[in-house]
Scaffold this motif. Sequence first.
Motif, PDB file in Angstrom:
ATOM      1  N   ARG A 118       1.855  15.300 -13.328  1.00 46.13           N
ATOM      2  CA  ARG A 118       0.704  15.643 -14.158  1.00 46.13           C
ATOM      3  C   ARG A 118       0.366  14.551 -15.162  1.00 46.13           C
ATOM      4  NH1 ARG A 118      -2.105  18.992 -12.425  1.00 46.13           N
ATOM      5  NH2 ARG A 118      -2.996  19.495 -14.435  1.00 46.13           N
ATOM      6  N   LEU A 119       0.530  13.286 -14.747  1.00 45.27           N
ATOM      7  CA  LEU A 119       0.103  12.193 -15.615  1.00 45.27           C
ATOM      8  C   LEU A 119      -1.414  12.091 -15.589  1.00 45.27           C
ATOM      9  CD1 LEU A 119       2.707   9.434 -14.708  1.00 45.27           C
ATOM     10  CD2 LEU A 119       2.877  11.268 -16.378  1.00 45.27           C
ATOM     11  N   ASP A 120      -1.980  11.407 -16.577  1.00 43.11           N
ATOM     12  CA  ASP A 120      -3.428  11.207 -16.536  1.00 43.11           C
ATOM     13  C   ASP A 120      -3.767  10.069 -15.564  1.00 43.11           C
ATOM     14  OD1 ASP A 120      -3.044   8.780 -17.878  1.00 43.11           O
ATOM     15  OD2 ASP A 120      -3.399   9.670 -19.837  1.00 43.11           O
ATOM     16  N   VAL A 121      -5.058   9.775 -15.414  1.00 45.28           N
ATOM     17  CA  VAL A 121      -5.491   8.786 -14.425  1.00 45.28           C
ATOM     18  C   VAL A 121      -4.781   7.449 -14.622  1.00 45.28           C
ATOM     19  CG1 VAL A 121      -7.453   7.482 -13.557  1.00 45.28           C
ATOM     20  CG2 VAL A 121      -7.754   9.849 -14.253  1.00 45.28           C
ATOM     21  N   LEU A 122      -4.681   7.022 -15.878  1.00 46.54           N
ATOM     22  CA  LEU A 122      -4.033   5.747 -16.140  1.00 46.54           C
ATOM     23  C   LEU A 122      -2.558   5.789 -15.752  1.00 46.54           C
ATOM     24  CD1 LEU A 122      -4.321   2.901 -17.489  1.00 46.54           C
ATOM     25  CD2 LEU A 122      -3.096   3.973 -19.386  1.00 46.54           C
ATOM     26  N   GLY A 123      -1.893   6.894 -16.073  1.00 46.00           N
ATOM     27  CA  GLY A 123      -0.478   7.033 -15.728  1.00 46.00           C
ATOM     28  C   GLY A 123      -0.264   6.927 -14.224  1.00 46.00           C
ATOM     29  N   VAL A 124      -1.155   7.549 -13.465  1.00 48.19           N
ATOM     30  CA  VAL A 124      -1.061   7.482 -12.000  1.00 48.19           C
ATOM     31  C   VAL A 124      -1.243   6.038 -11.530  1.00 48.19           C
ATOM     32  CG1 VAL A 124      -2.203   8.185  -9.863  1.00 48.19           C
ATOM     33  CG2 VAL A 124      -1.793   9.869 -11.679  1.00 48.19           C
ATOM     34  N   LEU A 125      -2.212   5.360 -12.119  1.00 49.39           N
ATOM     35  CA  LEU A 125      -2.472   3.966 -11.760  1.00 49.39           C
ATOM     36  C   LEU A 125      -1.253   3.096 -12.093  1.00 49.39           C
ATOM     37  CD1 LEU A 125      -5.055   2.313 -10.811  1.00 49.39           C
ATOM     38  CD2 LEU A 125      -5.252   1.610 -13.179  1.00 49.39           C
ATOM     39  N   VAL A 126      -0.693   3.302 -13.276  1.00 46.02           N
ATOM     40  CA  VAL A 126       0.471   2.513 -13.683  1.00 46.02           C
ATOM     41  C   VAL A 126       1.626   2.752 -12.726  1.00 46.02           C
ATOM     42  CG1 VAL A 126       2.244   2.265 -15.470  1.00 46.02           C
ATOM     43  CG2 VAL A 126      -0.170   2.348 -16.111  1.00 46.02           C
ATOM     44  N   LEU A 127       1.883   4.012 -12.399  1.00 51.05           N
ATOM     45  CA  LEU A 127       2.998   4.301 -11.510  1.00 51.05           C
ATOM     46  C   LEU A 127       2.781   3.677 -10.128  1.00 51.05           C
ATOM     47  CD1 LEU A 127       4.731   5.897 -13.390  1.00 51.05           C
ATOM     48  CD2 LEU A 127       4.899   7.674 -11.664  1.00 51.05           C
ATOM     49  N   ALA A 128       1.549   3.692  -9.646  1.00 48.60           N
ATOM     50  CA  ALA A 128       1.254   3.063  -8.361  1.00 48.60           C
ATOM     51  C   ALA A 128       1.548   1.563  -8.412  1.00 48.60           C
ATOM     52  CB  ALA A 128      -0.212   3.307  -7.975  1.00 48.60           C
ATOM     53  N   PHE A 129       1.067   0.906  -9.454  1.00 48.80           N
ATOM     54  CA  PHE A 129       1.264  -0.541  -9.558  1.00 48.80           C
ATOM     55  C   PHE A 129       2.736  -0.888  -9.783  1.00 48.80           C
ATOM     56  CE2 PHE A 129      -2.460  -3.166  -9.272  1.00 48.80           C
ATOM     57  CZ  PHE A 129      -3.486  -2.231  -9.264  1.00 48.80           C
ATOM     58  N   VAL A 130       3.401  -0.121 -10.630  1.00 45.34           N
ATOM     59  CA  VAL A 130       4.811  -0.394 -10.914  1.00 45.34           C
ATOM     60  C   VAL A 130       5.628  -0.316  -9.633  1.00 45.34           C
ATOM     61  CG1 VAL A 130       6.829   0.807 -11.840  1.00 45.34           C
ATOM     62  CG2 VAL A 130       4.974   0.135 -13.353  1.00 45.34           C
ATOM     63  N   THR A 131       5.359   0.708  -8.824  1.00 44.94           N
ATOM     64  CA  THR A 131       6.126   0.876  -7.596  1.00 44.94           C
ATOM     65  C   THR A 131       5.842  -0.259  -6.617  1.00 44.94           C
ATOM     66  OG1 THR A 131       5.801   3.242  -7.928  1.00 44.94           O
ATOM     67  CG2 THR A 131       6.754   2.558  -5.835  1.00 44.94           C
ATOM     68  N   ALA A 132       4.577  -0.661  -6.552  1.00 45.53           N
ATOM     69  CA  ALA A 132       4.191  -1.660  -5.559  1.00 45.53           C
ATOM     70  C   ALA A 132       4.616  -3.072  -5.951  1.00 45.53           C
ATOM     71  CB  ALA A 132       2.679  -1.611  -5.342  1.00 45.53           C
ATOM     72  N   ILE A 133       4.508  -3.405  -7.229  1.00 50.35           N
ATOM     73  CA  ILE A 133       4.763  -4.799  -7.596  1.00 50.35           C
ATOM     74  C   ILE A 133       5.882  -4.979  -8.621  1.00 50.35           C
ATOM     75  CG2 ILE A 133       2.342  -5.375  -7.147  1.00 50.35           C
ATOM     76  CD1 ILE A 133       1.970  -5.614 -10.165  1.00 50.35           C
ATOM     77  N   ILE A 188       0.833  -1.207   0.000  1.00 53.44           N
ATOM     78  CA  ILE A 188       0.000   0.000   0.000  1.00 53.44           C
ATOM     79  C   ILE A 188       0.869   1.258   0.000  1.00 53.44           C
ATOM     80  CG2 ILE A 188      -1.699   1.315   1.336  1.00 53.44           C
ATOM     81  CD1 ILE A 188      -2.843  -1.399   2.296  1.00 53.44           C
ATOM     82  N   ALA A 189       1.883   1.272   0.863  1.00 51.90           N
ATOM     83  CA  ALA A 189       2.722   2.473   0.969  1.00 51.90           C
ATOM     84  C   ALA A 189       3.464   2.730  -0.346  1.00 51.90           C
ATOM     85  CB  ALA A 189       3.725   2.315   2.116  1.00 51.90           C
ATOM     86  N   PHE A 190       3.988   1.662  -0.967  1.00 51.37           N
ATOM     87  CA  PHE A 190       4.712   1.836  -2.229  1.00 51.37           C
ATOM     88  C   PHE A 190       3.767   2.360  -3.307  1.00 51.37           C
ATOM     89  CE2 PHE A 190       8.677  -1.102  -1.811  1.00 51.37           C
ATOM     90  CZ  PHE A 190       8.929  -0.590  -0.549  1.00 51.37           C
ATOM     91  N   ALA A 191       2.543   1.823  -3.329  1.00 48.40           N
ATOM     92  CA  ALA A 191       1.577   2.295  -4.329  1.00 48.40           C
ATOM     93  C   ALA A 191       1.254   3.770  -4.112  1.00 48.40           C
ATOM     94  CB  ALA A 191       0.303   1.452  -4.269  1.00 48.40           C
ATOM     95  N   VAL A 192       1.134   4.161  -2.845  1.00 45.52           N
ATOM     96  CA  VAL A 192       0.880   5.575  -2.545  1.00 45.52           C
ATOM     97  C   VAL A 192       1.996   6.444  -3.096  1.00 45.52           C
ATOM     98  CG1 VAL A 192       0.834   7.263  -0.661  1.00 45.52           C
ATOM     99  CG2 VAL A 192      -0.577   5.205  -0.504  1.00 45.52           C
TER     100      VAL A 192
END
Lengths: 209, 209, 209
Positions: C30-45, C16-20
């Motif tokens: 200033r990424l779009d919604v998908l970019g934010v989601l991708v960055l969250a997942f990339v960091t976490a997993i 959770i913390a990494f995704a945050v």
Amino acid sequence: MIEQFIFEFFAAIGTIAFAVSGAFKGIRHRLDVLGVLVLAFVTAIGGGLVRDALLHRTPAVFIDIWPALFALVGCLLALLSNMLSKERILSWTNPESRTFLILDAIGLAAFTVTGAKLGAVSGLNIFGIILLAAITGVGGGVIRDMLVGEIPLVLNADFYATATLIGGFVFGVLYMYNFATPWPSILSFIVTLSLRLLAIWRGWKLPVL
Amino acid sequence: MIEQFIFEFFAAIGTIAFAVSGAFKGIRHRLDVLGVLVLAFVTAIGGGLVRDALLHRTPAVFIDIWPALFALVGCLLALLSNMLSKERILSWTNPESRTFLILDAIGLAAFTVTGAKLGAVSGLNIFGIILLAAITGVGGGVIRDMLVGEIPLVLNADFYATATLIGGFVFGVLYMYNFATPWPSILSFIVTLSLRLLAIWRGWKLPVL
Amino acid sequence: MIEQFIFEFFAAIGTIAFAVSGAFKGIRHRLDVLGVLVLAFVTAIGGGLVRDALLHRTPAVFIDIWPALFALVGCLLALLSNMLSKERILSWTNPESRTFLILDAIGLAAFTVTGAKLGAVSGLNIFGIILLAAITGVGGGVIRDMLVGEIPLVLNADFYATATLIGGFVFGVLYMYNFATPWPSILSFIVTLSLRLLAIWRGWKLPVL
């Protein structure tokens, strides 16, 4: 069998289109001949390489020589188009042209289905299926952009990876509810392609936060 | 047996030289000690890691401890050389020096052969053999450059990766025509090294489009 | 069994913390919604994906759906916190806040142990164990930073990856000297966490050369 052949045809279009986009990006960044070649190949086959590494399969492109040849064709087309740009021949290879975007969308949809299918037959969960669809569809483009120091296009522009994610989701759900082959593939392909074409046509963008 | 030993010797030289180039790049980018260490290791063993992931082998460097130790030696040499730079001791470790470029070329040729050979014995097609040769030879340097936000050197400078690609091609063709071991290795090594040395000596560059 | 449960709890906090942290970086760029989601997942997993590719295991996250859900929770928390930032609700999710750094440190320690353990049971040498610990712990953050064109934080700031490396080393040594399970895990966790917390508290930095 016939649908297998059609998918391979679409995947070939995608490989060529992706290679064209990689080669053009290399040319625009003033890379040398090798750099252009590398960018073309990375864009066309990079997503599949990462997918196969995650699935610990021997990369398809190392066994079957065709994708590498299609990528080479795409690279040569882009170089030719660049040389002839004054005469506007081959202008459909220009990554901003409408024709190119449609060919690229066909490739995106075909790659999405390939990735989702490999994930499903490997027994992955829905998240794995979606992720493999996305990696196969947009992974090559992401590596291409990272290599030339740009923030990957898919992260902040357009409705592109989103089409892949939804297509992968459609495949995963149909597969889990035991829809007969080849229906998950066909419907996933149609959804991905339609969404992407609509996005091009209507200029869809995702909101920035 | 004797040629096996010689190749391992050359690969050791390469590991050290690659680590030196990574460490110097880290120093020039004002990274901290850990960053310098990471860049040294990434350059020296990163290509092999990617190659092994694609071949789904357990990375060689996780079984055999020597490459990691050689990379450490390279990193320490670079740090020492940086400290002593005023006295011009260890000046051969400077990545721009002629001596360093020759050692680096030996490493490039040895890594090329290692990659091509692993591809060949895994039953890959010629494209796979060439790609694994290139990934082993220049993959570490590409990751190194991406980590510090530079466009990878091999994409727009010098005649470097091209030597690897040709060397991998030579290996693949000889292997397919059943040349007896160790001839594919020896000839591929000689071709790669000669091309790279000629490129250094004559200042070869690939054309920009 | 009980220690297994506790580790999974800590790993969930880390995911959770990494995704945050990934989502916030996406928002800031200033990424779009998908970019934010991708960055969250990339960091976490992302770190786990690279680790599993190197070990040629099917990525854990493709079998077990929980990490993906935790990453999604982290991403939603960050988006919510960003929307509510004026009211200072959820301020503990701010990657610069003390609370967040502590949660992140717990995750780092848990990820370190997971990586080191997988390396050890795969029969790797001490270098492999340390490297897998580090890739699991900081790999996701490195990919996150590369995707947005930054030099990875761990290369030039803070005492962060160093805690992981030392934690991986502790695990490897204890494992090799046949300490009974779960002692290598527990001690490695404590060492990594303590070092990281001390570093936050005392503002430790590694020297620049």
